[in-house]
Design a protein around this motif. Structure first.
Motif, PDB file in Angstrom:
ATOM      1  N   SER A 347     -12.101   2.236  -6.323  1.00  0.00           N
ATOM      2  CA  SER A 347     -10.751   1.731  -6.085  1.00  0.00           C
ATOM      3  C   SER A 347      -9.773   2.888  -5.999  1.00  0.00           C
ATOM      4  O   SER A 347     -10.124   4.045  -6.266  1.00  0.00           O
ATOM      5  CB  SER A 347     -10.335   0.783  -7.220  1.00  0.00           C
ATOM      6  N   LYS A 445      -7.257   1.983   2.087  1.00  0.00           N
ATOM      7  CA  LYS A 445      -6.856   0.632   1.680  1.00  0.00           C
ATOM      8  C   LYS A 445      -5.683   0.105   2.510  1.00  0.00           C
ATOM      9  O   LYS A 445      -5.371  -1.086   2.469  1.00  0.00           O
ATOM     10  CB  LYS A 445      -6.491   0.616   0.196  1.00  0.00           C
ATOM     11  N   LYS A 528      -3.214  -5.328   3.376  1.00  0.00           N
ATOM     12  CA  LYS A 528      -3.851  -4.419   2.437  1.00  0.00           C
ATOM     13  C   LYS A 528      -3.091  -4.416   1.117  1.00  0.00           C
ATOM     14  O   LYS A 528      -1.885  -4.584   1.085  1.00  0.00           O
ATOM     15  CB  LYS A 528      -3.885  -3.000   3.014  1.00  0.00           C
TER      16      LYS A 528
END
Length: 529
Positions: A347, A445, A528
């Motif tokens: 992440s 992302k 996103k």
């Protein structure tokens, strides 16, 4: 003076028979009679080299050259000593000197070729190997060397022919089968390549490189049971993971809460792919995992939930057992059907995602992150990296905006072509302050799609659960399997494969058509976050 030829001859006879002490005694007797006898000094240097004293050997050979500067064998032998010491520029100079005195020395041409290849001068190396072959028809070693460097330069037909000729001349030479197998593997001929690797291992069972190549082909075929087992041979190859002073190797058994050290290995992309196994070691085997990892990856891995990260080379503390990272699929019994692929398992910090969203908002359109260049040090980079110019059809697709994810290698192409392709660039600010891939992860992302060559960016995007299209050559790595357009390792990934080596145009024409349709249909994969 009359005793010198007889004494020298006696020394040579002892030398040829391996009686080095007796040979040295004879050569020193020659020097008692004639202290500046270059031949005796040269031969003493060869003995010093044979008994593991290269510095002393170099001193003797240098002295012999000073006395007789016109004997080609002296600089040639000094070149061999320097080569053994890793003094490549000095060795090259010596072989050039030798060949200036006698251009008919086939061995000197061959040895100079290997040095030039190592020094990054493949064109000169090829010329040397060809000359050695001309001077000595049937010179199998030179043919093998020629095949290797031609393969690295993409001249595969000539490389294959040279290696096949080398095998004809030396049919029991395992290394030649290994190199021919590698040449076939690059061309996507995996069955023929596997036959060569198996022949190499039959001839030389401890040839780790050939055993590892067999493993790679089996893994590419989806034969994980045999593939993971044989893949352990990679640990016998140069530059494998360093086990340090550790003695207990984990065998996959239940750990009952014991501490296990997992050691990162190979490239950053490999680490990003296989770090998914760390939670399984704890969850399925009950171990307390310590992960030894390159420090630049810690800022990415730690916020993603990976704990007990130890920078490579730092003290780890007491651990009951250890295992290299890429051994975990074998130890945990991974099959093609049980590949752990829950994504995302990496992440990016939400605030950083927001920061990059604001910056990318200045470049409207369907945003496609691109990476084209891998590590040039990789032997297969010549085939896997893609010229940036091949991305032109993507840039021409209506509504598409390309965003560079490239770092370090290949940026010269961006300088030359970036404006023509309309590529958005962010420069050195990316990943410099926060650690490897941290900014890049946040950028990804905020993208609609990532399109990349075989680089660590492919693994990063896949691990983030981002849509990613991977362009593969016929020399594609084993992890992408065969004849598939999807990857069981990364559910959000699509594979676009070459039909012929070096034909990227067809790949990108197809990509551009699908990208155009994707944009037209408004499938932006959502907002996103």
């Amino acid at each position: 003076m009359a005793d010198i030829p007889e004494t020298l001859q006696a020394g040579l006879e002892h030398h040829r028979a391996g009686r080095l002490l007796q040979a040295e005694h004879m050569y020193r007797r020659v020097l008692q009679i004639h202290p500046r006898h270059a031949g005796a000094i040269h031969l003493l240097g060869l003995i010093a080299f044979q008994v593991g004293k290269p510095e002393l050997a170099a001193e003797y050979l240098t002295e012999a050259i000073k006395i007789d500067a016109f004997r080609a064998t002296y600089p040639a032998d000094l070149g061999e000593i320097f080569r053994a010491q890793g003094k490549i520029p000095e060795a090259i100079d010596c072989y050039r000197k030798a060949l200036s005195l006698d251009s008919e020395m086939a061995d000197a041409h061959n040895n100079l070729g290997t040095l030039l290849q190592a020094a990054g001068s493949p064109t000169e190396a090829i010329a040397c190997f060809r000359e050695a072959r001309r001077l000595r028809p049937g010179y199998a070693e030179a043919l093998g060397n020629l095949g290797v460097v031609l393969q690295a330069q993409g001249q595969l037909a000539e490389a294959q022919a040279a290696l096949e000729e080398a095998i004809t001349l030396t049919p029991e030479h395992a290394e030649a089968y290994l190199r021919l197998g590698e040449c076939l593997q690059v061309q996507g001929e995996l069955l023929n390549a596997l036959a060569c690797f198996r022949k190499a291992t039959r001839l030389q069972p401890d040839l780790a490189a050939a055993q590892c190549r067999c493993a790679q082909v089996r893994l590419a075929q989806g034969d994980f049971i045999n593939g993971w087992r044989d893949f352990e041979w990679r640990l016998q190859c140069p530059q494998s993971v360093d086990h340090g002073a550790l003695t207990a190797t984990w065998n996959g058994a239940d750990l009952h809460g014991q501490r296990v050290l997992i050691q990162a290995e190979q490239g950053l992309g490999d680490i990003l792919q296989f770090v998914r196994y760390l939670p399984l070691v704890a969850g399925q085997r009950g171990g307390e995992v310590m992960f030894e990892v390159p420090p630049q990856l810690i800022p990415l891995l730690e916020p993603s939930g990976f704990k007990n990260l130890v920078p490579t080379g730092e003290p780890v503390g007491e651990c009951a057992v250890h295992a290299p990272l890429l051994s975990l699929p074998r130890l945990l019994g991974t099959t093609l059907e049980t590949i752990p692929a829950p994504v995302p398992y990496l992440s990016a910090p939400p605030d950083l995602i927001a920061t990059w969203r604001a910056k990318l908002a200045e470049s409207p359109g369907f945003k496609v992150g691109i990476a084209w260049q891998g590590d040039p040090a990789n032997a297969l980079d010549r085939f896997r990296s893609i010229p940036l110019s091949e991305f032109q059809p993507l840039a021409d697709a209506a509504g598409v905006r390309l965003v560079s994810l490239q770092k370090k290698h290949g940026l010269d192409q961006l300088e030359a072509l970036g404006d023509r392709l309309g590529v958005v660039r962010f420069g050195d600010e990316v990943d410099e302050a926060r650690g490897a891939f941290v900014d890049t992860a946040a950028i990804i992302k905020n993208l609609d799609l990532v399109i990349t060559s075989e680089t660590s960016i492919a693994h990063l995007a896949g691990a983030l659960g981002a849509p990613v299209w991977l362009a593969l050559s016929t020399a594609a790595d084993w992890r992408w399997l065969q004849n598939r357009d999807d990857s069981p390792w990364y559910p959000t990934m699509r594979l676009f494969r070459q039909a012929q080596l070096d034909d990227w145009s067809t790949v990108f024409t197809r990509m551009a058509a699908e990208l155009t349709a994707l944009v037209a249909e408004g499938r932006s994969h959502g907002e996103k976050s």
